[in-house]
Design a protein around this motif. Structure first.
Motif, PDB file in Angstrom:
ATOM      1  N   SER A  45       0.830  -1.200   0.000  1.00 13.24           N
ATOM      2  CA  SER A  45       0.000   0.000   0.000  1.00 13.24           C
ATOM      3  C   SER A  45       0.864   1.249   0.000  1.00 13.24           C
ATOM      4  CB  SER A  45      -0.903   0.007   1.227  1.00 13.24           C
ATOM      5  OG  SER A  45      -1.772  -1.100   1.198  1.00 13.24           O
ATOM      6  N   ARG A  46       0.342   2.283  -0.613  1.00 13.37           N
ATOM      7  CA  ARG A  46       0.974   3.603  -0.606  1.00 13.37           C
ATOM      8  C   ARG A  46      -0.065   4.618  -0.140  1.00 13.37           C
ATOM      9  NH1 ARG A  46       1.889   0.920  -4.884  1.00 13.37           N
ATOM     10  NH2 ARG A  46       0.570   2.103  -6.279  1.00 13.37           N
ATOM     11  N   ARG A  47       0.349   5.824   0.044  1.00 13.47           N
ATOM     12  CA  ARG A  47      -0.592   6.857   0.514  1.00 13.47           C
ATOM     13  C   ARG A  47      -1.814   6.985  -0.377  1.00 13.47           C
ATOM     14  NH1 ARG A  47       3.125  12.018   1.885  1.00 13.47           N
ATOM     15  NH2 ARG A  47       4.890  10.695   2.322  1.00 13.47           N
ATOM     16  N   ASP A  48      -1.588   6.975  -1.677  1.00 17.61           N
ATOM     17  CA  ASP A  48      -2.668   7.239  -2.625  1.00 17.61           C
ATOM     18  C   ASP A  48      -3.355   5.994  -3.164  1.00 17.61           C
ATOM     19  OD1 ASP A  48      -0.384   6.468  -3.959  1.00 17.61           O
ATOM     20  OD2 ASP A  48      -0.759   7.729  -5.694  1.00 17.61           O
ATOM     21  N   GLU A  49      -2.854   4.818  -2.824  1.00 14.28           N
ATOM     22  CA  GLU A  49      -3.409   3.607  -3.423  1.00 14.28           C
ATOM     23  C   GLU A  49      -3.224   2.403  -2.490  1.00 14.28           C
ATOM     24  OE1 GLU A  49      -2.750   1.079  -7.519  1.00 14.28           O
ATOM     25  OE2 GLU A  49      -2.074   3.149  -7.413  1.00 14.28           O
ATOM     26  N   ALA A  50      -4.285   1.640  -2.316  1.00 11.60           N
ATOM     27  CA  ALA A  50      -4.216   0.443  -1.486  1.00 11.60           C
ATOM     28  C   ALA A  50      -3.636  -0.710  -2.295  1.00 11.60           C
ATOM     29  CB  ALA A  50      -5.605   0.075  -0.992  1.00 11.60           C
ATOM     30  N   GLY A  51      -2.818  -1.493  -1.657  1.00 10.32           N
ATOM     31  CA  GLY A  51      -2.261  -2.679  -2.283  1.00 10.32           C
ATOM     32  C   GLY A  51      -2.981  -3.926  -1.787  1.00 10.32           C
ATOM     33  N   LEU A  52      -2.514  -5.059  -2.212  1.00 12.12           N
ATOM     34  CA  LEU A  52      -3.124  -6.318  -1.801  1.00 12.12           C
ATOM     35  C   LEU A  52      -2.935  -6.556  -0.308  1.00 12.12           C
ATOM     36  CD1 LEU A  52      -4.642  -8.681  -3.077  1.00 12.12           C
ATOM     37  CD2 LEU A  52      -2.467  -9.807  -3.426  1.00 12.12           C
ATOM     38  N   PRO A  62      -1.818  -4.784   3.548  1.00 12.04           N
ATOM     39  CA  PRO A  62      -1.759  -3.464   4.207  1.00 12.04           C
ATOM     40  C   PRO A  62      -0.379  -3.184   4.811  1.00 12.04           C
ATOM     41  CG  PRO A  62      -2.799  -5.033   5.653  1.00 12.04           C
ATOM     42  CD  PRO A  62      -2.524  -5.763   4.356  1.00 12.04           C
ATOM     43  N   ILE A  63       0.647  -3.282   3.994  1.00 11.53           N
ATOM     44  CA  ILE A  63       2.021  -3.023   4.425  1.00 11.53           C
ATOM     45  C   ILE A  63       2.683  -2.113   3.397  1.00 11.53           C
ATOM     46  CG2 ILE A  63       2.267  -5.197   5.673  1.00 11.53           C
ATOM     47  CD1 ILE A  63       3.875  -6.250   3.230  1.00 11.53           C
ATOM     48  N   ASN A  64       3.794  -1.481   3.782  1.00  9.20           N
ATOM     49  CA  ASN A  64       4.502  -0.650   2.808  1.00  9.20           C
ATOM     50  C   ASN A  64       5.616  -1.466   2.140  1.00  9.20           C
ATOM     51  OD1 ASN A  64       6.745  -0.592   4.531  1.00  9.20           O
ATOM     52  ND2 ASN A  64       6.071   1.307   5.490  1.00  9.20           N
ATOM     53  N   ALA A  65       6.221  -0.900   1.136  1.00 11.90           N
ATOM     54  CA  ALA A  65       7.221  -1.615   0.340  1.00 11.90           C
ATOM     55  C   ALA A  65       8.439  -2.014   1.169  1.00 11.90           C
ATOM     56  CB  ALA A  65       7.648  -0.776  -0.861  1.00 11.90           C
ATOM     57  N   SER A  66       8.850  -1.157   2.093  1.00 11.40           N
ATOM     58  CA  SER A  66      10.029  -1.509   2.894  1.00 11.40           C
ATOM     59  C   SER A  66       9.751  -2.701   3.796  1.00 11.40           C
ATOM     60  CB  SER A  66      10.531  -0.304   3.696  1.00 11.40           C
ATOM     61  OG  SER A  66       9.540   0.146   4.581  1.00 11.40           O
ATOM     62  N   THR A  67       8.535  -2.821   4.292  1.00  8.67           N
ATOM     63  CA  THR A  67       8.166  -4.002   5.084  1.00  8.67           C
ATOM     64  C   THR A  67       8.208  -5.245   4.216  1.00  8.67           C
ATOM     65  OG1 THR A  67       6.773  -2.686   6.556  1.00  8.67           O
ATOM     66  CG2 THR A  67       6.343  -5.062   6.484  1.00  8.67           C
ATOM     67  N   TRP A  68       7.703  -5.155   2.995  1.00  7.87           N
ATOM     68  CA  TRP A  68       7.738  -6.308   2.084  1.00  7.87           C
ATOM     69  C   TRP A  68       9.171  -6.761   1.847  1.00  7.87           C
ATOM     70  CZ3 TRP A  68       4.867 -10.106   0.478  1.00  7.87           C
ATOM     71  CH2 TRP A  68       5.289 -10.865  -0.595  1.00  7.87           C
TER      72      TRP A  68
END
Length: 64
Positions: free
Chosen positions: A9-16, A18-24
């Motif tokens: 997820s990013r500020r403007d768009e939800a991802g599959l 609910p984590i940010n890219a650095s967590t992934w």
């Protein structure tokens, strides 16, 4: 196949998930998520089934 921007997820768009890219990427480094399939020097993808399984596992960990 999903790219990081579709998984996270990013500020403007939800991802599959609910984590940010650095967590992934942290999960990948720690082995919680697989390394993925490299399509190019800056492109890595993961099968959707794998990502959904990781999301289910993380969800059950939080509930326990």
């Amino acid at each position: 196949m999903l790219r990081v921007r579709q998984i996270t997820s990013r500020r403007d768009e939800a991802g599959l998930l609910p984590i940010n890219a650095s967590t992934w990427w942290d999960w990948v480094a720690k082995g919680k998520a697989p390394k993925g399939i490299k399509l190019g020097p800056r492109t890595t993808v993961w099968p959707i089934e794998t990502v959904l399984a990781i999301g289910r596992a993380a969800s059950t960990e939080q509930q326990a």
